[in-house]
Design a protein around this motif. Sequence first.
Motif, PDB file in Angstrom:
ATOM      1  N   GLY A 175       7.200 -29.535  35.548  1.00 14.79           N
ATOM      2  CA  GLY A 175       6.212 -30.133  34.667  1.00 14.79           C
ATOM      3  C   GLY A 175       5.000 -29.234  34.470  1.00 14.79           C
ATOM      4  N   TRP A 176       4.543 -28.626  35.558  1.00  9.42           N
ATOM      5  CA  TRP A 176       3.424 -27.682  35.464  1.00  9.42           C
ATOM      6  C   TRP A 176       3.788 -26.494  34.580  1.00  9.42           C
ATOM      7  N   LYS A 177       4.995 -26.005  34.751  1.00  8.83           N
ATOM      8  CA  LYS A 177       5.416 -24.848  33.955  1.00  8.83           C
ATOM      9  C   LYS A 177       5.481 -25.199  32.473  1.00  8.83           C
ATOM     10  N   ARG A 178       6.013 -26.382  32.161  1.00 17.45           N
ATOM     11  CA  ARG A 178       6.078 -26.804  30.760  1.00 17.45           C
ATOM     12  C   ARG A 178       4.677 -26.999  30.184  1.00 17.45           C
ATOM     13  N   LEU A 179       3.799 -27.631  30.954  1.00 12.86           N
ATOM     14  CA  LEU A 179       2.440 -27.882  30.475  1.00 12.86           C
ATOM     15  C   LEU A 179       1.706 -26.583  30.180  1.00 12.86           C
ATOM     16  N   THR A 180       1.663 -25.683  31.136  1.00 13.28           N
ATOM     17  CA  THR A 180       0.879 -24.456  30.948  1.00 13.28           C
ATOM     18  C   THR A 180       1.483 -23.566  29.869  1.00 13.28           C
ATOM     19  N   GLY A 181       2.821 -23.507  29.829  1.00 11.62           N
ATOM     20  CA  GLY A 181       3.454 -22.697  28.800  1.00 11.62           C
ATOM     21  C   GLY A 181       3.213 -23.251  27.408  1.00 11.62           C
ATOM     22  N   ALA A 182       3.290 -24.581  27.269  1.00 11.61           N
ATOM     23  CA  ALA A 182       3.089 -25.195  25.963  1.00 11.61           C
ATOM     24  C   ALA A 182       1.641 -25.088  25.502  1.00 11.61           C
ATOM     25  N   VAL A 183       0.706 -25.204  26.431  1.00 18.97           N
ATOM     26  CA  VAL A 183      -0.705 -25.051  26.061  1.00 18.97           C
ATOM     27  C   VAL A 183      -0.961 -23.637  25.543  1.00 18.97           C
ATOM     28  N   GLU A 184      -0.415 -22.641  26.224  1.00 21.18           N
ATOM     29  CA  GLU A 184      -0.585 -21.263  25.752  1.00 21.18           C
ATOM     30  C   GLU A 184       0.026 -21.075  24.363  1.00 21.18           C
ATOM     31  N   GLU A 185       1.220 -21.609  24.156  1.00 21.79           N
ATOM     32  CA  GLU A 185       1.875 -21.478  22.849  1.00 21.79           C
ATOM     33  C   GLU A 185       1.049 -22.164  21.766  1.00 21.79           C
ATOM     34  N   LEU A 186       0.556 -23.362  22.062  1.00 19.11           N
ATOM     35  CA  LEU A 186      -0.270 -24.077  21.099  1.00 19.11           C
ATOM     36  C   LEU A 186      -1.564 -23.322  20.813  1.00 19.11           C
ATOM     37  N   ALA A 187      -2.155 -22.745  21.847  1.00 15.90           N
ATOM     38  CA  ALA A 187      -3.395 -21.990  21.671  1.00 15.90           C
ATOM     39  C   ALA A 187      -3.182 -20.812  20.730  1.00 15.90           C
ATOM     40  N   ARG A 188      -2.076 -20.102  20.910  1.00 16.99           N
ATOM     41  CA  ARG A 188      -1.793 -18.970  20.018  1.00 16.99           C
ATOM     42  C   ARG A 188      -1.587 -19.450  18.579  1.00 16.99           C
ATOM     43  N   THR A 189      -0.917 -20.584  18.441  1.00 16.28           N
ATOM     44  CA  THR A 189      -0.617 -21.097  17.108  1.00 16.28           C
ATOM     45  C   THR A 189      -1.877 -21.483  16.349  1.00 16.28           C
ATOM     46  N   VAL A 190      -2.768 -22.268  16.983  1.00 14.47           N
ATOM     47  CA  VAL A 190      -3.958 -22.721  16.259  1.00 14.47           C
ATOM     48  C   VAL A 190      -4.907 -21.558  15.972  1.00 14.47           C
ATOM     49  N   PHE A 191      -4.898 -20.547  16.852  1.00 14.24           N
ATOM     50  CA  PHE A 191      -5.739 -19.384  16.569  1.00 14.24           C
ATOM     51  C   PHE A 191      -5.169 -18.574  15.410  1.00 14.24           C
ATOM     52  N   ASP A 192      -3.861 -18.356  15.437  1.00 12.42           N
ATOM     53  CA  ASP A 192      -3.236 -17.588  14.357  1.00 12.42           C
ATOM     54  C   ASP A 192      -3.361 -18.298  13.014  1.00 12.42           C
ATOM     55  N   GLU A 193      -3.228 -19.617  13.013  1.00 14.88           N
ATOM     56  CA  GLU A 193      -3.241 -20.374  11.757  1.00 14.88           C
ATOM     57  C   GLU A 193      -4.655 -20.645  11.248  1.00 14.88           C
ATOM     58  N   HIS A 194      -5.580 -20.918  12.160  1.00 18.53           N
ATOM     59  CA  HIS A 194      -6.902 -21.376  11.716  1.00 18.53           C
ATOM     60  C   HIS A 194      -8.077 -20.646  12.358  1.00 18.53           C
ATOM     61  N   GLY A 195      -7.810 -19.722  13.257  1.00 19.70           N
ATOM     62  CA  GLY A 195      -8.890 -18.941  13.844  1.00 19.70           C
ATOM     63  C   GLY A 195      -9.760 -19.698  14.828  1.00 19.70           C
ATOM     64  N   VAL A 196      -9.252 -20.799  15.394  1.00 16.61           N
ATOM     65  CA  VAL A 196     -10.028 -21.551  16.375  1.00 16.61           C
ATOM     66  C   VAL A 196      -9.465 -21.307  17.770  1.00 16.61           C
TER      67      VAL A 196
END
Length: 319
Positions: free
Chosen positions: A143-164
Amino acid sequence: MTIPITHRAPKHAALAQVRVGSAPDSWGVWFPDDPRQIDWSRFLDEIAEAGYGWLELGPYGYLPTDPTALAEELGRRGLRMSAGTVGGALHRADEYAGVREEALRVAGLAAAAGASYLVFLPAMYRDLMTGASMEPAELDADGWKRLTGAVEELARTVFDEHGVRLVFHPHADSHVETQAQTERFLSATDPAHVGLCLDTGHIAYRRGDNAELLRRFPERVEYVHFKQVDPVVLEEVEREDLPFAEAVVRGAVCEPPKGVPSLESLADGLAGLAPDVFVIVEQDMYPCPPDQPLPIATRTCGYLRASGVGSAARRAGRD
């Protein structure tokens, strides 16, 4: 044992540069639409009247979702957007797509309004209102691995798409609520992609040491929610095992400087952050009488200004 409360306001020169704001939950707003919440236009009028220059978007759908309309409403009141907020159960792989879609929607609106951050809250393991347990309070290794990995993936996505920039927000009754869990999350995530939103009230709610987190992880704390909790009410919460919503009704989150952590205890740590870091005041009060928030917000903003927090930023027109 009651935690001692310090009322002496700090005067720290570096704190004068921070950008001070507040959020809809300081006006009793937790949901996009709820008859017990004040109208969004009144909220905007009052946050400006209280003296704040910055605000968070709050629950998506509470403020106007049309970017042009939102920009106009903020602009005519002299307000600026610091961040959007989204949450979700990223420890469950099958929920990632839905959380991603919502995060991109929120990030897009927030960015269009000038925000540079997206605050992410992990899902709660207890029902917010009833306190019923919905899943184990502790994640296993997967669960920890899924959480931290997904947060990193989401962080990259919102930065790439919207610069936040995504900043992760530990939260009471979630899988990252204690100081130890917060430290574990930080050790498992890449600072190149994920920052920390340090909510001083939620850390204190689970008996963590905010000052220590600021000392040890200044490079990770990119955004701050300044919140205090009443130590007497907190003892009731722990003794009765109350859910967070009931704790809020009891007054667990209180008006500064009546609670902990004290501003004085945080001053050195906050001064060590980026000089223009956001310090967003949150005082959860859901639900509350419509005339209650403004006087509290005005006093709180005045207290921070009198303590030197954000005073230079305001004079320079950055707050």
